[in-house]
Scaffold this motif. Structure first.
Motif, PDB file in Angstrom:
ATOM      1  N   ALA A 148     -12.033   4.876   7.074  1.00 36.52           N
ATOM      2  CA  ALA A 148     -12.681   3.595   6.814  1.00 36.52           C
ATOM      3  C   ALA A 148     -11.985   2.907   5.646  1.00 36.52           C
ATOM      4  O   ALA A 148     -11.479   3.557   4.738  1.00 36.52           O
ATOM      5  N   LEU A 149     -11.955   1.578   5.679  1.00 34.10           N
ATOM      6  CA  LEU A 149     -11.279   0.812   4.629  1.00 34.10           C
ATOM      7  C   LEU A 149     -12.307   0.207   3.686  1.00 34.10           C
ATOM      8  O   LEU A 149     -13.434  -0.072   4.071  1.00 34.10           O
ATOM      9  N   ASP A 150     -11.875  -0.005   2.443  1.00 34.54           N
ATOM     10  CA  ASP A 150     -12.772  -0.625   1.480  1.00 34.54           C
ATOM     11  C   ASP A 150     -12.456  -2.100   1.276  1.00 34.54           C
ATOM     12  O   ASP A 150     -13.207  -2.812   0.647  1.00 34.54           O
ATOM     13  N   TYR A 166       0.183  -3.185  -8.414  1.00 35.08           N
ATOM     14  CA  TYR A 166      -0.414  -1.902  -8.018  1.00 35.08           C
ATOM     15  C   TYR A 166      -1.639  -2.130  -7.147  1.00 35.08           C
ATOM     16  O   TYR A 166      -2.456  -2.999  -7.439  1.00 35.08           O
ATOM     17  N   VAL A 167      -1.754  -1.336  -6.095  1.00 42.00           N
ATOM     18  CA  VAL A 167      -2.955  -1.368  -5.262  1.00 42.00           C
ATOM     19  C   VAL A 167      -3.466   0.067  -5.106  1.00 42.00           C
ATOM     20  O   VAL A 167      -2.767   1.013  -5.452  1.00 42.00           O
ATOM     21  N   VAL A 168      -4.687   0.203  -4.575  1.00 42.18           N
ATOM     22  CA  VAL A 168      -5.265   1.544  -4.378  1.00 42.18           C
ATOM     23  C   VAL A 168      -4.669   2.157  -3.121  1.00 42.18           C
ATOM     24  O   VAL A 168      -4.718   1.568  -2.051  1.00 42.18           O
ATOM     25  N   SER A 169      -4.096   3.337  -3.253  1.00 40.07           N
ATOM     26  CA  SER A 169      -3.560   4.027  -2.083  1.00 40.07           C
ATOM     27  C   SER A 169      -4.713   4.755  -1.381  1.00 40.07           C
ATOM     28  O   SER A 169      -5.778   4.910  -1.957  1.00 40.07           O
ATOM     29  N   PRO A 170      -4.497   5.214  -0.150  1.00 38.12           N
ATOM     30  CA  PRO A 170      -5.586   5.903   0.551  1.00 38.12           C
ATOM     31  C   PRO A 170      -6.143   7.120  -0.193  1.00 38.12           C
ATOM     32  O   PRO A 170      -7.259   7.521   0.046  1.00 38.12           O
ATOM     33  N   ASN A 171      -5.379   7.722  -1.110  1.00 37.11           N
ATOM     34  CA  ASN A 171      -5.967   8.829  -1.860  1.00 37.11           C
ATOM     35  C   ASN A 171      -6.462   8.402  -3.231  1.00 37.11           C
ATOM     36  O   ASN A 171      -6.785   9.240  -4.062  1.00 37.11           O
ATOM     37  N   GLY A 172      -6.499   7.095  -3.474  1.00 35.69           N
ATOM     38  CA  GLY A 172      -7.152   6.605  -4.672  1.00 35.69           C
ATOM     39  C   GLY A 172      -6.228   6.332  -5.844  1.00 35.69           C
ATOM     40  O   GLY A 172      -6.644   5.727  -6.824  1.00 35.69           O
ATOM     41  N   ASN A 173      -4.989   6.786  -5.775  1.00 37.56           N
ATOM     42  CA  ASN A 173      -4.099   6.568  -6.904  1.00 37.56           C
ATOM     43  C   ASN A 173      -3.452   5.184  -6.824  1.00 37.56           C
ATOM     44  O   ASN A 173      -3.303   4.633  -5.749  1.00 37.56           O
ATOM     45  N   PRO A 174      -3.058   4.641  -7.983  1.00 34.37           N
ATOM     46  CA  PRO A 174      -2.367   3.367  -7.921  1.00 34.37           C
ATOM     47  C   PRO A 174      -1.002   3.533  -7.253  1.00 34.37           C
ATOM     48  O   PRO A 174      -0.340   4.554  -7.445  1.00 34.37           O
ATOM     49  N   ILE A 175      -0.606   2.538  -6.478  1.00 33.68           N
ATOM     50  CA  ILE A 175       0.652   2.639  -5.761  1.00 33.68           C
ATOM     51  C   ILE A 175       1.285   1.255  -5.752  1.00 33.68           C
ATOM     52  O   ILE A 175       0.582   0.249  -5.663  1.00 33.68           O
TER      53      ILE A 175
END
Lengths: 281, 501
Positions: free
Chosen positions: B373-375, B118-127
């Protein structure tokens, strides 16, 4: 001669202006009568009484634009008299007596923030320099905190609260249960859907809403729910279920035994900060 | 007196000459050049910074591993159909979903699936993301062959199977766009080659390098969707585009003898010329009403890279596994355009672009005006990712907000004709009625107002927040309506007391 002049001057200086004033005032008086007759507002006594009975906070908790809109709705037959959470049972009783219907009341509720991720429990993922609002911060990669489900701490809910029942401390929002009326305005504005309404009699709640797998939750926050399922096993009334890797308490079934609080390895299940709000009578 | 008359004639002659000149240029161009003069209202002129437009794109294959996200389109996410340890080829399906909006996702390298995490999707949810270790051989799946299309449904199924989404940045599933509701069939196909965002040149390189595949793609869409006319719209800061396409079209006309109904038209260089509604207005003079879609005015708009991929797919049958991406920004040593497999990590791309010459302060996925922007830089690129901008401290600086001076510049530049300053005030005072009065929901979030604001106010962010407020109010009104209807339904059987009437 002097007498005649004197009488004339009195007539000219006193009587004529008085008569003019009298004339104007009588015309205006008639006008007021006409206007008040044709432009009068019909008073509905029930409506006035309902407005007096309602708290007048205009919080919008009932789902209407304000107390006035709710009073108009109440006048309609078949209306729900139990929608005012601020007035509670007392208000519902008064409304019912005005309308002549039976008393209906809802269980009093309070709002609870499902997050304990204070600054010392989580770390920032990046530096956020945009608009200081939860919705704006949420729009950028789900917020700047290590937990993408946690409280953002800009206080959109605090601005929405009409009762001053919320305050910010150490990066997250706290609710003063003595002040909270359960109107649910904060529930609507939270972009993370972290605030829910629970019955005032509840004492414990899973104070976490993150859906990351347990291992990732451990890295994100020291106090998050990792979905280990211990609470599900110890709960005698099977009030707790696991949704993915998040425990959820059904407050209707909770018997306040506190077994889950004692079993939780991360302290994600916690006692609610204050006891139940006393019912206003 | 006579002298004056002479001057008059002189002026008149000059004007006639100018008119003749315009008409002759118009004839040479093949389209109406006046369209270039009349653009939409408003807009801004950010510095183009098209530093990479003359650099041919470089094919990068040297990646140790790729991270393919399983949600690269608007719509529900895909679920993985591979397991760790599986061997995958280029073009092997790794993610699929049954929902009609979902678009399948394919492996972009040949190698072994290492992990599904799982990674962070652009809207913050795990994906979910699939990590594939590349064997650097890029072996294409043996099951792949060029598609065989016989009917329109075949064509739409093929477009979906190719994993195609809008490559301009929105990632809208193309098979949905190509299938408008009945009675709204488009009569003109617009190809968006405006590329109005600063820095980005990936579409321009696409046009320079593969004009044949672009024209192929256009002809296929016109054939299967029965569209009589196509217009390619480009901004006039890329004058070569006109020559490229007229040459390509002339070649085909020479070969087949039949005239091609494809028009190439230059547009005024102004941001946001490439925004859907603005492009439609500039090319066809049709206005898309608020809340409506292009097919409501009989238009289909596709990005030039999307069309190019369609042409490529019809020839080879290899799904969407690679794309062109612009790497630029002051912190990079060697900016350029790169042809990379989808899922390549941004970190590796930055290394391939010569590394950084200063500590990057802000990395943007997409364009400088509308990108996000990316984190982190270890995430993989996605299908709709047309640029990565690596900004140093000078470009990344965010100026402090100061009070509004009521200059009205934001009003002058708004291409939608809104009043950003009014919306800003209403948002800050949570005035929903004010927001509706200022038509906040019509905003296309192009960022012109924020760009032009001398007080550096965060107008676009404020407008986005305003939209949230309006949506909440609309839900409340819907609930209120439901309550009123319920009470009426309950009361319908009962007699209404006389004093409540």
């Amino acid at each position: 001669m002097n007498t005649i002049t004197f009488a004339l001057s009195i007539t000219k200086n006193i009587l004529v202006p008085t008569l003019i004033m009298l004339g104007i005032s009588s015309v205006l008086g008639v006008l007021i009568l006409v206007v008040s007759h044709f432009f009068s507002i019909t008073h509905n006594e029930k409506r006035e009484a309902l407005l007096d009975a309602l708290p007048g906070a205009n919080c919008g908790g009932c789902g209407f634009a304000g107390c006035d809109a709710y009073a108009s709705y109440l006048l309609k037959p078949g209306s729900d008299t139990s929608l005012c959470s601020v007035g509670g049972l007392a208000c519902a009783t008064e409304i019912a007596s005005i309308l002549g219907t039976e008393v209906k009341s809802r269980e009093p509720k309070v709002a609870v923030v499902h997050c304990q991720g204070t600054r010392d429990q989580t770390q920032p993922r990046f530096e956020y320099l945009g608009t200081q609002s939860c919705h704006a911060a949420h729009g950028l990669l789900g917020g700047f905190g290590s937990c993408t489900y946690g409280c953002l701490g800009f206080g959109d809910c605090i601005a929405a609260c009409a009762f001053g029942a919320m305050h910010l401390d150490n990066g997250i929002v706290h609710i003063d249960r003595m002040e909270c009326t359960g109107c649910g305005q904060c529930v609507k504005v939270c972009p993370k859907a972290l605030i829910t309404l629970i019955p005032t009699r509840s004492t414990v709640e899973v104070r976490c809403r993150n859906e990351w797998p347990g291992a990732q939750t451990r890295k994100n926050c020291h106090i998050g729910c990792i979905g280990c399922g211990k609470c599900v096993r110890v709960c005698p009334s099977s009030a707790i279920t696991l949704k993915g890797s998040l425990a959820i308490i059904n407050q209707e079934l909770c018997i306040h035994c506190d077994a889950c609080v004692n079993s939780c390895p991360t302290n994600a299940i916690a006692y609610l900060p204050l006891g139940p709000r006393p019912e206003k009578t | 007196m006579t002298l004056l008359n002479d001057f008059h004639f002189l002026y008149l002659g000059f004007h006639i000459h100018l008119l003749l000149l315009i008409i002759s240029v118009e004839q040479i161009q093949g389209g109406d050049i006046l369209a270039a003069v009349h653009a939409f209202r408003g807009g801004v002129h950010p510095k183009h910074n098209k530093n990479t437009d003359v650099l041919p794109s470089i094919k990068l294959d040297d990646f140790h591993e790729v991270e393919i996200l399983l949600h690269q389109h608007i719509g529900p996410p895909c679920r993985s159909v591979v397991k760790p340890g599986d061997y995958v080829y280029v073009g092997t399906l790794v993610g699929a979903a049954d929902h009609p909006m979902a678009v399948p996702i394919h492996s972009s390298v040949s190698g072994t699936v290492r992990e599904i995490h799982y990674v962070v999707s652009p809207n913050g949810n795990p994906i979910e993301a699939v990590r594939i270790e590349s064997d650097a051989k890029f072996r294409v799946d043996p099951a792949i062959s060029p598609p065989h299309v016989e009917t329109k449904q075949d064509f739409l199924d093929m477009v979906r199977a190719s994993g195609m989404v809008g490559l301009g940045g929105a990632a809208f599933p193309t098979h949905i766009k190509l299938n408008p509701p009945k009675g709204k069939e488009p009569d003109v196909l617009l190809i968006n080659a405006a590329e109005c965002e600063p820095y980005i040149t990936s579409d321009y390189r696409q046009m320079s390098e593969h004009p044949d595949e672009i024209v192929d793609g256009i002809l296929e869409i016109m054939r299967w969707l029965n569209i009589p006319k196509a217009i390619i719209g480009f901004e006039d800061n890329k004058p070569l585009v006109h020559r490229i396409f007229t040459h390509e079209i002339a070649k085909r006309v020479y070969k087949t003898g039949a005239k091609l109904p494809i028009d190439v038209r230059s547009l005024k260089t102004i941001y946001p010329q490439g925004a859907e509604k603005m492009l439609i207005y500039s090319l066809t003079k049709r206005r898309v009403p608020p809340g409506k879609l292009p097919h409501d005015v009989g238009v289909l708009v596709l990005n030039v890279s999307t069309v190019r991929f369609l042409g490529y797919y019809m020839r080879h049958g290899i799904p969407l596994t690679r794309r062109r991406i612009t790497l630029d920004g002051s912190a990079l040593n060697a900016p350029g355009n790169f042809n990379v497999p989808i899922g390549a990590r941004i970190k590796d791309l930055i290394d391939a672009a010569g590394g950084t010459c200063e500590e990057p302060q802000k990395i943007i996925m997409g364009g400088a005006m509308m990108g996000v922007a990316l984190d982190r830089i270890d995430c993989g690129i996605i299908k709709a990712n047309n640029a990565i901008l690596v900004f140093g401290s000078k470009e990344a600086k965010i100026p402090a907000e100061s009070p509004c001076i009521r200059c009205g510049r934001c009003v002058a530049v708004c291409p939608m004709g809104l009043m950003p300053t009014g919306i800003d005030v209403s948002t800050r005072s949570r005035d929903v009625e004010g927001l509706e009065f200022f038509r906040v929901m019509d905003c296309i979030e192009c960022g012109c107002c924020t760009y032009s604001c001398p007080s550096k106010r965060f107008l676009t962010q404020s407008i986005k927040n305003g939209k949230v407020l309006v949506r909440a109010e609309l839900t409340r009104r819907a609930n209120e309506k439901k309550l009123l209807e319920e009470s009426e339904k309950k009361a319908s059987g009962k007699e209404v007391p006389s004093d409540l009437k």
